[in-house]
Design an enzyme around this catalytic site. Structure first.
Site, PDB file in Angstrom:
ATOM      1  N   ARG A 222       0.856  -1.184   0.000  1.00 42.85           N
ATOM      2  CA  ARG A 222       0.000   0.000   0.000  1.00 42.85           C
ATOM      3  C   ARG A 222       0.895   1.239   0.000  1.00 42.85           C
ATOM      4  O   ARG A 222       2.038   1.188   0.472  1.00 42.85           O
ATOM      5  CB  ARG A 222      -0.902   0.023   1.228  1.00 42.85           C
ATOM      6  CG  ARG A 222      -1.882  -1.140   1.316  1.00 42.85           C
ATOM      7  CD  ARG A 222      -2.718  -1.038   2.586  1.00 42.85           C
ATOM      8  NE  ARG A 222      -3.712  -2.099   2.661  1.00 42.85           N
ATOM      9  CZ  ARG A 222      -3.530  -3.268   3.283  1.00 42.85           C
ATOM     10  NH1 ARG A 222      -2.368  -3.503   3.906  1.00 42.85           N
ATOM     11  NH2 ARG A 222      -4.482  -4.175   3.305  1.00 42.85           N
ATOM     12  N   HIS A 329      -2.536   2.898  -7.041  1.00 42.84           N
ATOM     13  CA  HIS A 329      -3.003   1.718  -6.310  1.00 42.84           C
ATOM     14  C   HIS A 329      -3.094   0.496  -7.216  1.00 42.84           C
ATOM     15  O   HIS A 329      -3.006  -0.648  -6.751  1.00 42.84           O
ATOM     16  CB  HIS A 329      -4.372   2.025  -5.698  1.00 42.84           C
ATOM     17  CG  HIS A 329      -4.827   0.999  -4.708  1.00 42.84           C
ATOM     18  ND1 HIS A 329      -4.222   0.816  -3.481  1.00 42.84           N
ATOM     19  CD2 HIS A 329      -5.831   0.083  -4.761  1.00 42.84           C
ATOM     20  CE1 HIS A 329      -4.831  -0.145  -2.821  1.00 42.84           C
ATOM     21  NE2 HIS A 329      -5.810  -0.619  -3.576  1.00 42.84           N
ATOM     22  N   ARG A 332      -0.203  -2.118  -7.166  1.00 42.20           N
ATOM     23  CA  ARG A 332      -0.317  -3.164  -6.132  1.00 42.20           C
ATOM     24  C   ARG A 332      -1.172  -4.319  -6.632  1.00 42.20           C
ATOM     25  O   ARG A 332      -0.824  -5.488  -6.443  1.00 42.20           O
ATOM     26  CB  ARG A 332      -0.900  -2.509  -4.886  1.00 42.20           C
ATOM     27  CG  ARG A 332      -1.387  -3.410  -3.785  1.00 42.20           C
ATOM     28  CD  ARG A 332      -1.774  -2.523  -2.600  1.00 42.20           C
ATOM     29  NE  ARG A 332      -2.796  -3.103  -1.758  1.00 42.20           N
ATOM     30  CZ  ARG A 332      -2.561  -3.959  -0.777  1.00 42.20           C
ATOM     31  NH1 ARG A 332      -1.331  -4.373  -0.543  1.00 42.20           N
ATOM     32  NH2 ARG A 332      -3.552  -4.420  -0.025  1.00 42.20           N
ATOM     33  N   HIS A 355      -4.289  -8.519   3.236  1.00 44.57           N
ATOM     34  CA  HIS A 355      -5.748  -8.457   3.242  1.00 44.57           C
ATOM     35  C   HIS A 355      -6.302  -9.501   4.189  1.00 44.57           C
ATOM     36  O   HIS A 355      -5.895 -10.651   4.104  1.00 44.57           O
ATOM     37  CB  HIS A 355      -6.297  -8.782   1.846  1.00 44.57           C
ATOM     38  CG  HIS A 355      -6.405  -7.588   0.967  1.00 44.57           C
ATOM     39  ND1 HIS A 355      -6.686  -7.673  -0.366  1.00 44.57           N
ATOM     40  CD2 HIS A 355      -6.253  -6.268   1.225  1.00 44.57           C
ATOM     41  CE1 HIS A 355      -6.716  -6.465  -0.892  1.00 44.57           C
ATOM     42  NE2 HIS A 355      -6.450  -5.591   0.058  1.00 44.57           N
ATOM     43  N   TYR A 364      -3.993 -17.889   7.665  1.00 46.50           N
ATOM     44  CA  TYR A 364      -3.242 -17.930   6.421  1.00 46.50           C
ATOM     45  C   TYR A 364      -1.735 -17.935   6.652  1.00 46.50           C
ATOM     46  O   TYR A 364      -0.975 -18.440   5.858  1.00 46.50           O
ATOM     47  CB  TYR A 364      -3.572 -16.710   5.550  1.00 46.50           C
ATOM     48  CG  TYR A 364      -5.008 -16.650   5.132  1.00 46.50           C
ATOM     49  CD1 TYR A 364      -5.665 -17.767   4.666  1.00 46.50           C
ATOM     50  CD2 TYR A 364      -5.715 -15.450   5.213  1.00 46.50           C
ATOM     51  CE1 TYR A 364      -6.994 -17.701   4.278  1.00 46.50           C
ATOM     52  CE2 TYR A 364      -7.038 -15.375   4.829  1.00 46.50           C
ATOM     53  CZ  TYR A 364      -7.671 -16.505   4.359  1.00 46.50           C
ATOM     54  OH  TYR A 364      -8.972 -16.434   3.982  1.00 46.50           O
TER      55      TYR A 364
END
Length: 385
Positions: A222, A329, A332, A355, A364
């Site tokens: 980001r 953005h 990304r 995320h 994860y």
């Protein structure tokens, strides 16, 4: 001489307008004033005048019934007590709701702006139980369809505020019932940049900012994470970026360094092998040896590079690549697209991009950490390196 025919010196009992209880007086304006002497021997007047005498009489009759009650209060005191116990207006409740939220500065500023521009002017004076589904629908229609994302964000904010009011038992149900109003569908979906387009964009950036394009794309950072990177966050030997913080800028305020967007944003990202030489070159040429030295710094301010400076160079670079539609953005998301093509699973991509909720990130993390270097290596192969 008074308008009602009495003189100033006449006793109250002799003046016209006197009744068995209280008195009514016609004012020069034509309106009627009602008042009475209460149990406390003081004279109390209605909080407003009346257009019709019958309304003044009705108010006195109601007060006459109240005077006989042991819990009688003067009209002004009673009105203040009643107002203090009324449900809050939407504006007052929303202000408290926003103060109580643990939000990132940019998010807080966004919410405050939506409240000030779109919600409070139309609905702010309405007390919460009086906000109806019809009222919400009419308000939502008035927002207009020209800015679907802004409209969806505004509706979602109102729905969240009123959801809390339901939880706190101020209202029995949430009047925001418009299906799909909180989601905006983009008219067009931006295509990820191709490898050739990325090369052109990179070549048209100043040398000191080329690594910013590399890391935004190939490490899926980001912008706030990218611009807060420091020398101590880069592990050349392990080819890792330690993402721990992000910077936020609000108009007229200095840069604010805080945590990443969510807990899942705290992550270690493997740098693809073909990007590593650019990292080493940038560190040797543009970054002082101290561990807290920023990778990208505003030349005049000495602080984190401003977004406006980044865009001043990026916009011409994307034009040179024939991609005027590409947002910063989108770099990304381009990296995420390349990672997927390189074999990254959904869990791998979520970890790499930061995320997910905190709980999901923990699920994860164990699988993704072991695979992230493999994904980075495969991405370099796709780059032809």
């Amino acid at each position: 001489m008074h308008e009602d025919g009495t003189t100033k010196g006449e006793p109250m009992a002799a003046r016209s307008g006197m009744r068995a209880f209280g008195r009514i007086r016609k004012l020069p304006s034509g309106y009627f004033q009602a008042g009475y002497v209460g149990p406390d021997a003081a004279t109390h007047y209605a909080p407003h005048t009346f257009e019709a005498k019958v309304d003044a009489e009705r108010w006195l009759a109601d007060e006459h019934r109240r005077v006989g009650q042991p819990d009688w209060l003067p009209p002004k005191l009673r009105r203040a007590h009643e107002e203090a116990n009324l449900p809050p207006t939407l504006a007052d409740y929303a202000a408290g709701w926003l103060r109580s939220r643990d939000l990132k500065p940019r998010t807080r500023a966004l919410y405050q702006g939506l409240l000030d521009r779109f919600i409070v002017p139309e609905l702010g004076s309405v007390r919460l139980p009086a906000v109806t589904p019809t009222m919400v629908r009419q308000w939502h229609t008035s927002l207009g369809p020209n800015r679907p994302t802004q409209r969806a964000h505004t509706y979602s904010l109102l729905r969240s505020i009123l959801s809390t009011a339901v939880q706190e038992q101020i209202i029995p149900m949430n009047p925001c019932l418009i299906r799909g109003a909180g989601a905006a569908k983009r008219k067009t979906v931006t295509e990820p940049a191709t490898l050739d387009e990325l090369r052109v964009i990179r070549e048209n950036m100043p040398e000191r900012l080329r690594l910013a394009v590399d890391l935004a794309t190939w490490c899926s950072l980001r912008q706030g994470e990218l611009l807060e990177l420091r020398r101590g966050d880069v592990d050349i030997a392990a080819a890792l970026l330690h993402v721990r913080r992000a910077v936020t800028r609000l108009p007229g305020e200095p840069p604010l360094v805080g945590t990443t967007k969510s807990a899942a944003g705290v992550r270690d990202i493997h740098i693809p092998p073909h990007v590593l030489p650019a990292v080493e070159h940038h560190l040797s040429r543009y970054v002082p040896p101290a561990k807290d030295s920023l990778l990208f710094v505003g030349r005049d301010s000495g602080e984190q590079l401003a977004s406006s400076t980044l865009y001043r160079w990026f916009y011409p670079a994307r034009e040179a690549a024939g991609r005027p539609d590409l947002r910063w953005h989108d770099l990304r998301h381009t990296g995420n697209h390349i990672a997927g093509a390189a074999g990254a699973t959904l869990a791998d991509q979520r970890y790499r991009m930061g995320h997910s909720t905190f709980a999901a990130a923990m699920r994860y993390q164990n699988t993704a950490k072991g695979r992230d270097k493999i994904i980075a290596d495969e991405m370099s192969k796709m780059a032809g390196e």
